[in-house]
Design a protein around this motif. Sequence first.
Motif, PDB file in Angstrom:
ATOM      1  N   LEU A  30       0.823  -1.210   0.000  1.00 32.22           N
ATOM      2  CA  LEU A  30       0.000   0.000   0.000  1.00 32.22           C
ATOM      3  C   LEU A  30       0.860   1.264   0.000  1.00 32.22           C
ATOM      4  O   LEU A  30       0.518   2.258  -0.640  1.00 32.22           O
ATOM      5  N   THR A  31       1.999   1.236   0.699  1.00 33.96           N
ATOM      6  CA  THR A  31       2.905   2.386   0.695  1.00 33.96           C
ATOM      7  C   THR A  31       3.491   2.602  -0.685  1.00 33.96           C
ATOM      8  O   THR A  31       3.550   3.736  -1.186  1.00 33.96           O
ATOM      9  N   LEU A  32       3.905   1.526  -1.328  1.00 30.47           N
ATOM     10  CA  LEU A  32       4.453   1.651  -2.684  1.00 30.47           C
ATOM     11  C   LEU A  32       3.385   2.093  -3.676  1.00 30.47           C
ATOM     12  O   LEU A  32       3.686   2.829  -4.623  1.00 30.47           O
ATOM     13  N   CYS A  33       2.152   1.652  -3.466  1.00 31.60           N
ATOM     14  CA  CYS A  33       1.065   2.102  -4.342  1.00 31.60           C
ATOM     15  C   CYS A  33       0.830   3.602  -4.214  1.00 31.60           C
ATOM     16  O   CYS A  33       0.425   4.258  -5.169  1.00 31.60           O
ATOM     17  N   GLN A  34       1.051   4.147  -3.031  1.00 31.48           N
ATOM     18  CA  GLN A  34       0.901   5.590  -2.865  1.00 31.48           C
ATOM     19  C   GLN A  34       2.090   6.359  -3.434  1.00 31.48           C
ATOM     20  O   GLN A  34       1.939   7.493  -3.891  1.00 31.48           O
ATOM     21  N   LEU A  35       3.263   5.766  -3.397  1.00 35.12           N
ATOM     22  CA  LEU A  35       4.458   6.454  -3.889  1.00 35.12           C
ATOM     23  C   LEU A  35       4.585   6.412  -5.413  1.00 35.12           C
ATOM     24  O   LEU A  35       5.199   7.305  -5.998  1.00 35.12           O
ATOM     25  N   PHE A  36       4.045   5.396  -6.049  1.00 35.31           N
ATOM     26  CA  PHE A  36       4.213   5.245  -7.494  1.00 35.31           C
ATOM     27  C   PHE A  36       3.633   6.413  -8.292  1.00 35.31           C
ATOM     28  O   PHE A  36       4.321   6.990  -9.143  1.00 35.31           O
ATOM     29  N   PRO A  37       2.381   6.831  -8.075  1.00 35.62           N
ATOM     30  CA  PRO A  37       1.875   7.985  -8.830  1.00 35.62           C
ATOM     31  C   PRO A  37       2.629   9.274  -8.526  1.00 35.62           C
ATOM     32  O   PRO A  37       2.822  10.108  -9.422  1.00 35.62           O
ATOM     33  N   ALA A  38       3.067   9.441  -7.287  1.00 37.83           N
ATOM     34  CA  ALA A  38       3.840  10.642  -6.955  1.00 37.83           C
ATOM     35  C   ALA A  38       5.165  10.643  -7.705  1.00 37.83           C
ATOM     36  O   ALA A  38       5.614  11.689  -8.195  1.00 37.83           O
ATOM     37  N   ALA A  39       5.795   9.468  -7.825  1.00 37.55           N
ATOM     38  CA  ALA A  39       7.049   9.374  -8.580  1.00 37.55           C
ATOM     39  C   ALA A  39       6.813   9.648 -10.065  1.00 37.55           C
ATOM     40  O   ALA A  39       7.621  10.335 -10.712  1.00 37.55           O
ATOM     41  N   ALA A  58      -6.243   5.352  -5.737  1.00 39.80           N
ATOM     42  CA  ALA A  58      -7.124   5.247  -4.572  1.00 39.80           C
ATOM     43  C   ALA A  58      -8.145   4.127  -4.761  1.00 39.80           C
ATOM     44  O   ALA A  58      -8.429   3.372  -3.825  1.00 39.80           O
ATOM     45  N   LEU A  59      -8.696   4.008  -5.965  1.00 37.82           N
ATOM     46  CA  LEU A  59      -9.646   2.926  -6.226  1.00 37.82           C
ATOM     47  C   LEU A  59      -8.982   1.560  -6.118  1.00 37.82           C
ATOM     48  O   LEU A  59      -9.553   0.609  -5.563  1.00 37.82           O
ATOM     49  N   LEU A  91      -9.860  -1.317  -3.379  1.00 37.18           N
ATOM     50  CA  LEU A  91     -10.217  -2.672  -3.800  1.00 37.18           C
ATOM     51  C   LEU A  91      -9.358  -3.704  -3.075  1.00 37.18           C
ATOM     52  O   LEU A  91      -9.870  -4.703  -2.559  1.00 37.18           O
ATOM     53  N   VAL A  92      -8.063  -3.461  -3.002  1.00 37.99           N
ATOM     54  CA  VAL A  92      -7.162  -4.391  -2.310  1.00 37.99           C
ATOM     55  C   VAL A  92      -7.529  -4.465  -0.827  1.00 37.99           C
ATOM     56  O   VAL A  92      -7.585  -5.558  -0.244  1.00 37.99           O
ATOM     57  N   CYS A  93      -7.798  -3.331  -0.218  1.00 37.59           N
ATOM     58  CA  CYS A  93      -8.152  -3.331   1.203  1.00 37.59           C
ATOM     59  C   CYS A  93      -9.491  -4.023   1.444  1.00 37.59           C
ATOM     60  O   CYS A  93      -9.655  -4.727   2.442  1.00 37.59           O
ATOM     61  N   SER A  94     -10.457  -3.848   0.543  1.00 38.53           N
ATOM     62  CA  SER A  94     -11.744  -4.514   0.740  1.00 38.53           C
ATOM     63  C   SER A  94     -11.623  -6.021   0.565  1.00 38.53           C
ATOM     64  O   SER A  94     -12.414  -6.774   1.139  1.00 38.53           O
ATOM     65  N   LEU A  95     -10.658  -6.472  -0.209  1.00 39.85           N
ATOM     66  CA  LEU A  95     -10.461  -7.914  -0.357  1.00 39.85           C
ATOM     67  C   LEU A  95      -9.787  -8.523   0.866  1.00 39.85           C
ATOM     68  O   LEU A  95     -10.138  -9.627   1.297  1.00 39.85           O
ATOM     69  N   PHE A  96      -8.817  -7.812   1.436  1.00 37.61           N
ATOM     70  CA  PHE A  96      -8.033  -8.378   2.518  1.00 37.61           C
ATOM     71  C   PHE A  96      -8.550  -7.981   3.901  1.00 37.61           C
ATOM     72  O   PHE A  96      -8.368  -8.729   4.852  1.00 37.61           O
ATOM     73  N   LEU A  97      -9.140  -6.839   4.031  1.00 39.81           N
ATOM     74  CA  LEU A  97      -9.628  -6.365   5.321  1.00 39.81           C
ATOM     75  C   LEU A  97     -11.144  -6.434   5.323  1.00 39.81           C
ATOM     76  O   LEU A  97     -11.838  -5.448   5.107  1.00 39.81           O
ATOM     77  N   ARG A  98     -11.673  -7.597   5.557  1.00 36.99           N
ATOM     78  CA  ARG A  98     -13.114  -7.844   5.396  1.00 36.99           C
ATOM     79  C   ARG A  98     -13.962  -7.122   6.426  1.00 36.99           C
ATOM     80  O   ARG A  98     -15.129  -6.824   6.167  1.00 36.99           O
TER      81      ARG A  98
END
Length: 134
Positions: A65-74, A118-119, A123-130
Amino acid sequence: QRYVTSGFLTLQRAVDGFAFGLAARHGAEPLPPPADVAWLAPFPTAAYSQNPFYLAVQSLLPLLLTLCQLFPAALLTKSVVEEKETRLAQTMRIMGLRHGVHVGSWYVTALVQFGANALLCALVCSLFLRHTPF
């Protein structure tokens, strides 16, 4: 047997003793035994189950999740640097592009990148964090 050894019966006996002693001191009429009137019980909890997949993912999901947030910023930073290096903004201004349109295009680009991110993270959080309300 777990109910007996949990210590809850001791708490229930102490509360009952205090309540009946307080009532007797104020001259209340004799009360029936607590088991006939009211009783307390510990709140039930669901059995704990461990999923081996979640054990493997528990240390990787925050990193993902941290890398997913950093990728668009990069990507956005890289695009800004490339535009500065090639002096593309000055070239477009010479060709007649207004400053507001140029800034608006950057906002739209950033909105699309971060919105998709963000979407995807939701989606990843809704799959893993029920048990998380999304």
